[in-house]
Design an enzyme around this catalytic site. Structure first.
Site, PDB file in Angstrom:
ATOM      1  N   GLN A 110       0.825  -1.212   0.000  1.00  0.00           N
ATOM      2  CA  GLN A 110       0.000   0.000   0.000  1.00  0.00           C
ATOM      3  C   GLN A 110       0.864   1.268   0.000  1.00  0.00           C
ATOM      4  O   GLN A 110       0.469   2.287  -0.561  1.00  0.00           O
ATOM      5  CB  GLN A 110      -0.910  -0.027   1.241  1.00  0.00           C
ATOM      6  CG  GLN A 110      -2.160   0.822   1.128  1.00  0.00           C
ATOM      7  CD  GLN A 110      -3.291   0.139   0.368  1.00  0.00           C
ATOM      8  OE1 GLN A 110      -3.606  -1.012   0.609  1.00  0.00           O
ATOM      9  NE2 GLN A 110      -3.890   0.852  -0.562  1.00  0.00           N
ATOM     10  N   LYS A 113       1.792   1.775  -3.679  1.00  0.00           N
ATOM     11  CA  LYS A 113       0.564   1.985  -4.449  1.00  0.00           C
ATOM     12  C   LYS A 113       0.032   3.392  -4.222  1.00  0.00           C
ATOM     13  O   LYS A 113      -0.289   4.122  -5.154  1.00  0.00           O
ATOM     14  CB  LYS A 113      -0.482   0.955  -4.003  1.00  0.00           C
ATOM     15  CG  LYS A 113      -1.788   1.000  -4.766  1.00  0.00           C
ATOM     16  CD  LYS A 113      -2.913   0.241  -4.054  1.00  0.00           C
ATOM     17  CE  LYS A 113      -2.595  -1.221  -3.884  1.00  0.00           C
ATOM     18  NZ  LYS A 113      -3.785  -1.990  -3.411  1.00  0.00           N
ATOM     19  N   LYS A 125      -2.735  -0.914   6.606  1.00  0.00           N
ATOM     20  CA  LYS A 125      -3.698  -1.988   6.314  1.00  0.00           C
ATOM     21  C   LYS A 125      -4.129  -2.616   7.623  1.00  0.00           C
ATOM     22  O   LYS A 125      -3.390  -2.576   8.611  1.00  0.00           O
ATOM     23  CB  LYS A 125      -3.038  -3.072   5.454  1.00  0.00           C
ATOM     24  CG  LYS A 125      -4.041  -3.969   4.749  1.00  0.00           C
ATOM     25  CD  LYS A 125      -4.499  -3.353   3.451  1.00  0.00           C
ATOM     26  CE  LYS A 125      -5.587  -4.106   2.774  1.00  0.00           C
ATOM     27  NZ  LYS A 125      -5.813  -3.609   1.399  1.00  0.00           N
ATOM     28  N   ASP A 165     -11.791  -4.126   1.978  1.00  0.00           N
ATOM     29  CA  ASP A 165     -10.941  -5.077   1.244  1.00  0.00           C
ATOM     30  C   ASP A 165     -11.754  -6.384   1.255  1.00  0.00           C
ATOM     31  O   ASP A 165     -12.985  -6.330   1.421  1.00  0.00           O
ATOM     32  CB  ASP A 165      -9.563  -5.233   1.926  1.00  0.00           C
ATOM     33  CG  ASP A 165      -8.538  -5.947   1.030  1.00  0.00           C
ATOM     34  OD1 ASP A 165      -7.935  -5.285   0.171  1.00  0.00           O
ATOM     35  OD2 ASP A 165      -8.352  -7.174   1.172  1.00  0.00           O
ATOM     36  N   THR A 208     -12.006   0.242  -8.104  1.00  0.00           N
ATOM     37  CA  THR A 208     -10.883  -0.687  -8.249  1.00  0.00           C
ATOM     38  C   THR A 208     -11.013  -1.470  -9.554  1.00  0.00           C
ATOM     39  O   THR A 208     -10.055  -1.592 -10.329  1.00  0.00           O
ATOM     40  CB  THR A 208     -10.792  -1.635  -7.044  1.00  0.00           C
ATOM     41  OG1 THR A 208     -10.857  -0.853  -5.854  1.00  0.00           O
ATOM     42  CG2 THR A 208      -9.506  -2.418  -7.064  1.00  0.00           C
TER      43      THR A 208
END
Ligand code: NDP
Ligand code: 2IT
Length: 445
Positions: A110, A113, A125, A165, A208
């Site tokens: 992450q 990203k 996360k 998620d 996404t």
């Protein structure tokens, strides 16, 4: 031994048993060797040693009461990995396989990203080994309330902003938001993926999947082609797979597979129109199995199997980590697949990813290809700060431009650091450089 190999050895020793974390770190460090050579300041400031160590790791007990009055105990996690570019940002995963190694791999990915998106967010996360499958809405609500009963003290709109998620969608974000508001007495943008009536952003649910397809479109453009008439294999049938399928349909392609942990369906006529609506209802309302699609529409279902044996032009692995291995990559290549865009995080094993690159299959690594979700979360944060809501078209256009830029920046970095066309190297390097410079600017903290 090179510096990056030495650091990788230290990571193995200090984080025993966390194999997914090791895998994610190795991929990034392998890409960074030429960067470290060119920029001695990164070694001097120990940037790489610092970046592989989370700023903060939180683990906590999540007790809750099931519908039979029994007490259940799960484990909660939040890894606040890196805040060089902004508040920690990243999703929450609820799945029985969750342990520290999974959350750390996801948190590490992450960082890079989020840097690639060009928006001001750090990396984090979290999640739990709670399994939402087969639980009633009330059980999910009680679990979410207990989870937030501890998490709330670590997060905040300018501190750490979780989202969804695997196993965490609009329903769970709602329950967690309600509990956060009740405990803190603050209505603020502390979570993204919120409902549209209470601070959510248009396009966040789609982002996404749409983003992974926009990224694939850029890769196809480099090859002088597009989605029109292409056959596409998608894995998963959750949030990412659903909206990747919708966008492929809009661009004239045909999605012939979907899967879940039970197996995959093969529909040679394409998951389109009413059949796509059926999947949305099946997975988001009824919470059923993808095998029911095959029963309803009379197509083939392959229990216990993954879809990569089906001939396709483009593959969009959109379920989970390590769901496409070297043997499956060979089958895809032999079947003429020309592009793979990772909707999921780390769905291709290292062997599979290397095979795609070696065989000139355009390969979009997850931290670039699926960055549209978190990028749109950052757009949700901007709207919350402004107390405004942008139109669907406005958000979609921003998302599209972000994906075009991630592709371009990754491609440019790959060329500059001696690995032309290798978007694994390009994404890692482009993502790393911004974070590394910010860490140096901010001193040893
Ligand atoms: P969902 O929970 O909505 O869907 C997950 C899908 O993957 C389901 O079809 C699920 O099947 C399948 N799946 C999950 N675990 C496994 C497993 N161990 N083996 C086989 N199938 C599995 O999650 P999302 O669609 O949100 O997430 C999918 C992937 O995309 C994940 O890797 C996630 O990290 C990544 N991602 C998600 C983003 C988002 O915004 N949501 C953003 C960026 C990446 P079943 O129901 O049977 O478990
Ligand atoms: O892996 C990811 O990028 C996500 N699950 C989305 C994170 C977010 O904060 O929107």
């Amino acid at each position: 031994m090179s510096l990056t190999d030495q650091i990788y050895d230290q990571v193995l020793q200090r984080n025993p048993g966390e194999k997914e974390f090791h895998q994610a770190v190795k991929e990034v460090l392998d890409s960074l060797a030429p960067v470290v050579e060119k920029h001695p300041e990164f070694a001097k400031h120990k940037v790489i040693e610092r970046i592989v160590e989370p700023e903060r790791q939180i683990m906590f007990r999540v007790p809750w009461v099931d519908d039979n009055g029994g007490v259940q105990v799960n484990r909660g996690f939040r890894i606040e990995f890196n805040s060089a570019l902004g508040p920690y940002k990243g999703g929450l995963r609820f799945h029985p396989s969750v342990y520290l190694g999974i959350i750390k791999f996801l948190g590490f990915e992450q960082i890079f990203k989020n840097s690639l998106t060009g928006t001001p967010i750090g990396g984090g996360k979290g999640g739990s080994d709670f399994d939402p499958k087969g639980k009633s809405d009330n059980e999910v609500m009680r679990f979410c309330q207990s989870f937030m009963g501890e998490l709330y003290r670590h997060i905040g709109a300018d501190t750490d902003v979780p989202a969804g998620d695997i196993g965490v969608g609009g329903r769970e974000i709602g329950y967690m938001f309600g509990q956060y508001k009740k405990i803190t007495n603050r209505f603020e943008g502390v979570l993204t993926g919120k409902g549209l009536n209470w601070g959510g952003s248009l396009v966040r649910p789609e982002a996404t999947g749409y983003g992974a397809v926009y990224f694939a479109e850029e890769m196809l453009k480099v090859r002088g082609t597009d989605f029109n008439g292409k056959t596409v294999a998608v894995s998963g049938s959750g949030n990412v797979a659903q909206f990747a399928t919708q966008k492929v349909n809009q661009l004239g392609g045909k999605v012939v597979t979907l899967s879940d942990s039970g197996g995959f369906i093969y529909d040679p006529d394409g998951v389109v129109g009413e059949k796509w609506e059926y999947v949305m209802e099946l997975k988001n309302v009824k919470r059923g199995r993808i095998s029911e699609y095959a029963e309803k529409y009379g197509c083939d279902y392959y229990p216990g199997k993954r879809p990569w044996e089906i001939k396709c032009d483009v593959a969009l692995p959109s379920a989970t980590q390590n769901e496409l291995d070297g043997n499956e990559a060979k089958v895809l290549i032999d079947n003429g697949c020309i592009a793979v865009s990772e909707g999921a995080n780390m769905p291709c094993t290292p062997e599979a990813a290397d095979l795609f690159v070696e065989n000139k299959v355009s390969f979009g690594p997850g931290k670039a290809a699926n960055a549209g979700g978190v990028a749109t979360s950052a757009l949700e944060m901007s709207q919350n700060s402004q107390r405004l809501a942008w139109t669907f078209e406005e958000v979609d256009e921003k998302l599209h431009n972000i994906m075009i830029n991630i592709h371009k920046n990754s491609r440019d970095a790959a060329a500059k650091y001696g690995a032309p066309d290798n978007l694994i190297v390009g994404a890692n390097v482009a993502g790393f450089l911004k974070v590394a410079q910010a860490m140096i600017d901010q001193g040893v903290v």
